[in-house]
Design an enzyme around this catalytic site. Structure first.
Site, short mmCIF file in Angstrom:
data_model
loop_
_atom_site.label_atom_id
_atom_site.label_comp_id
_atom_site.label_asym_id
_atom_site.label_seq_id
_atom_site.Cartn_x
_atom_site.Cartn_y
_atom_site.Cartn_z
N TYR A 53 77.58 69.68 65.46
CA TYR A 53 78.64 69.98 64.50
C TYR A 53 78.74 71.47 64.19
O TYR A 53 79.75 71.93 63.65
CB TYR A 53 78.41 69.23 63.17
CG TYR A 53 78.46 67.73 63.25
CD1 TYR A 53 78.83 67.07 64.43
CD2 TYR A 53 78.14 66.95 62.15
CE1 TYR A 53 78.86 65.69 64.49
CE2 TYR A 53 78.17 65.57 62.20
CZ TYR A 53 78.53 64.94 63.38
OH TYR A 53 78.56 63.57 63.43
N ASN A 247 86.05 57.82 47.35
CA ASN A 247 85.19 57.20 48.35
C ASN A 247 83.87 56.72 47.77
O ASN A 247 83.39 55.63 48.08
CB ASN A 247 84.93 58.18 49.50
CG ASN A 247 86.15 58.41 50.37
OD1 ASN A 247 87.13 57.67 50.29
ND2 ASN A 247 86.11 59.45 51.19
#
Length: 284
Positions: A53, A247
């Protein structure tokens, strides 16, 4: 700001892991630091990253800043990172792990994964075996894999004698990975859903919208809650403050069996299925 309470699940080695985490794919630099700090303030304790990443330094900076500010202690956090394709092999895994540890600026990792099986290399067994040896050194708490499908998962267990604690895979409404989850249950491996919102595609589905209206929640919260009630952990990614808060609130309500079944049935509707790369062929 009051931090949300996140339930935990127990891995097969006894490790407790928050069931909701923050995915960080494509988060970079100052944005990554800001988002991780904000997530921690909201109550996120599980942060997922990977060497590929390119953001382990930023994630580590955010963690150090949050600890220095008194927002959290290191023991309260659960940090996952992963070994990429070019880090596979018995000779490469130890250095890859130390590199991730250095970039994160941590003394230990809570969960370390082999990122993809990459059958073109054929090194997934020796790579996981090398990861298992790291666990014996006490510098990683739990070990697992990501994107491993049924055949390679069985092969890894049979040849190494070690059962991964977790397999992180693409999973979302319309792609519930039922056969793989059945094997996970058989082997006592936890399922973790990456891209649990399916790039947002599933959120426009009328079935999920109807359930969301019934429970008074957003479609994203419903999709996350569905995966959680399947027994999965989830690591949604968002750079939006409102969605970060929404979330993590997916733990605050329950879907009925009928609502769960209606969403799971999306597996059989045309236009659903895998959204990302198939690990049987990726990266070929």
């Amino acid at each position: 700001m009051t931090a949300a309470a996140v339930p935990t699940i127990t891995l097969n080695d006894g490790t407790e892991m928050p069931q909701i985490g923050l995915g960080t794919w494509k988060l970079r630099g100052d944005d990554a630091v800001r988002i991780v700090r904000e997530a921690i303030e909201l109550g996120y304790r599980h942060i997922d990253t990977a060497s590929s990443y390119g953001n382990e330094e930023a994630i580590g900076q955010a963690i150090r800043d949050a600890i220095a500010a008194g927002d959290v202690t290191r023991d309260e956090l659960f940090i996952t990172t992963k070994a990429w394709q070019d880090e596979q092999g018995a000779d490469r895994i130890p250095a890859a792990f130390q590199d991730s540890l250095h970039r994160l600026g941590l003394e230990y990792i809570d969960l370390y994964l082999v990122h993809w099986p990459d059958p073109t290399q054929g090194k997934y067994v020796e790579s996981f075996e090398a990861v298992a040896r790291l666990q014996g050194l006490g510098i990683v708490q739990a070990i697992g894999v990501a994107n491993f499908y049924e055949e390679v998962l069985r092969e890894v267990v049979e040849k190494t004698g070690t059962v991964p604690a977790l397999n992180q895979v693409e999973l979302h409404p319309g792609f519930s990975q039922a056969p793989l989850r059945t094997l996970h249950e058989e082997l006592e491996i936890r399922t973790e859903a990456w891209s649990p919102l399916g790039r947002g595609i599933v959120l426009m589905n009328p079935v999920i919208d109807e359930v969301a209206r019934e429970v008074g929640k957003s479609t994203a919260q419903v999709a996350l809650r569905w995966a959680m009630q399947l027994g999965c952990s989830v690591i949604p990614k968002s750079g939006d403050s409102r969605r970060l808060a929404q979330n993590i609130e997916a733990a605050s309500f329950t879907l009925t069996p009928a609502q769960m079944d209606a969403i799971t049935e999306l597996d059989h509707q045309q236009g659903f299925g895998r959204v990302f790369d198939d690990p049987r062929t990726f990266p070929a």
